[in-house]
Write a protein that holds these residues in place. Sequence first.
Motif, PDB file in Angstrom:
ATOM      1  N   THR A   4       0.824  -1.205   0.000  1.00 21.93           N
ATOM      2  CA  THR A   4       0.000   0.000   0.000  1.00 21.93           C
ATOM      3  C   THR A   4       0.860   1.258   0.000  1.00 21.93           C
ATOM      4  O   THR A   4       0.612   2.204  -0.767  1.00 21.93           O
ATOM      5  CB  THR A   4      -0.928   0.017   1.224  1.00 21.93           C
ATOM      6  OG1 THR A   4      -1.829  -1.092   1.149  1.00 21.93           O
ATOM      7  CG2 THR A   4      -1.732   1.302   1.285  1.00 21.93           C
ATOM      8  N   GLY A  75      -9.144   4.360  -0.237  1.00 27.09           N
ATOM      9  CA  GLY A  75      -8.672   3.180  -0.936  1.00 27.09           C
ATOM     10  C   GLY A  75      -7.215   3.276  -1.342  1.00 27.09           C
ATOM     11  O   GLY A  75      -6.442   4.082  -0.805  1.00 27.09           O
ATOM     12  N   GLN A  76      -6.829   2.487  -2.322  1.00 24.26           N
ATOM     13  CA  GLN A  76      -5.443   2.412  -2.764  1.00 24.26           C
ATOM     14  C   GLN A  76      -5.126   3.514  -3.778  1.00 24.26           C
ATOM     15  O   GLN A  76      -5.969   3.934  -4.548  1.00 24.26           O
ATOM     16  CB  GLN A  76      -5.189   1.046  -3.432  1.00 24.26           C
ATOM     17  CG  GLN A  76      -5.504  -0.138  -2.539  1.00 24.26           C
ATOM     18  CD  GLN A  76      -4.578  -0.218  -1.338  1.00 24.26           C
ATOM     19  OE1 GLN A  76      -3.367  -0.100  -1.465  1.00 24.26           O
ATOM     20  NE2 GLN A  76      -5.156  -0.427  -0.172  1.00 24.26           N
ATOM     21  N   ASN A  96     -10.377   3.424  -5.256  1.00 26.75           N
ATOM     22  CA  ASN A  96      -9.000   3.282  -5.724  1.00 26.75           C
ATOM     23  C   ASN A  96      -8.709   4.213  -6.898  1.00 26.75           C
ATOM     24  O   ASN A  96      -9.598   4.525  -7.688  1.00 26.75           O
ATOM     25  CB  ASN A  96      -8.736   1.835  -6.144  1.00 26.75           C
ATOM     26  CG  ASN A  96      -8.936   0.855  -5.004  1.00 26.75           C
ATOM     27  OD1 ASN A  96      -8.629   1.138  -3.842  1.00 26.75           O
ATOM     28  ND2 ASN A  96      -9.463  -0.320  -5.323  1.00 26.75           N
ATOM     29  N   ASP A 122     -14.037   4.384  -7.898  1.00 31.33           N
ATOM     30  CA  ASP A 122     -12.700   4.270  -8.485  1.00 31.33           C
ATOM     31  C   ASP A 122     -12.504   5.210  -9.677  1.00 31.33           C
ATOM     32  O   ASP A 122     -13.436   5.455 -10.453  1.00 31.33           O
ATOM     33  CB  ASP A 122     -12.451   2.839  -8.959  1.00 31.33           C
ATOM     34  CG  ASP A 122     -12.514   1.822  -7.824  1.00 31.33           C
ATOM     35  OD1 ASP A 122     -12.465   2.234  -6.648  1.00 31.33           O
ATOM     36  OD2 ASP A 122     -12.614   0.610  -8.117  1.00 31.33           O
TER      37      ASP A 122
END
Length: 223
Positions: A4, A75-76, A96, A122
């Motif tokens: 991450t 998120g990522q 993300n 996303d």
Amino acid sequence: MFKTLKGDLDVVLDRDPAARNRLEVLLTYSGVHAIWAHRLAHFMWGKKLYFLARLLSQISRFFTGIEIHPGAVIGQRLFIDHGMGVVIGETCEIGNDVTIFQGVTLGGTGKEKGKRHPTLEDHVLVATGAKVLGSMRIGKHSRIGAGSVVLKEVPPNSTVVGIPGRVVVQDGVKVGDDLDHINLPDPIADKFRQLERELIRVKKELKEVKREQATKEQTEGKV
């Protein structure tokens, strides 16, 4: 965890042409610092260490100029470019590969309880100075134009501009380049251009009517 953290560095190298290497990003990018501080504060929040989580988030805000409530879910590979003045509320959820520019507020309206902040799916981009207020969902691959104020849900693959924000592009596919957040349609400017064209047409017609009237009066005068 390390995957991450590496993703947080690599997304800057991928999206910011000014970034040259991971060391530079690690030491000089306040957006990365704010995200990492938030990840730790969010962990504390989940362990019900509310005071320590809030304290860490405020310390991060002091040093980075970016305010992220420890309750927010991120998120990522979130990319916060420059970031000064960014505010992310407590019940905000971010997916993300989202991009956020400076001066953005993901906040509430002040009247809601429970889930009161937006959800960004996303690959959403929120451009400079935009405000997304209230508990609504911004669909995947959507873009919020600079300075827009969004108060309603946005479907996926949409482009939103204006105050209040309105969808001006939605064709079911990804819209343009993720980072091209300045070349967006402007419905207000389009309306003014339409009115200008209409005014020019009316002036031409009026001029023609006056010319015909003058010709008619001259003809009657001769008779």
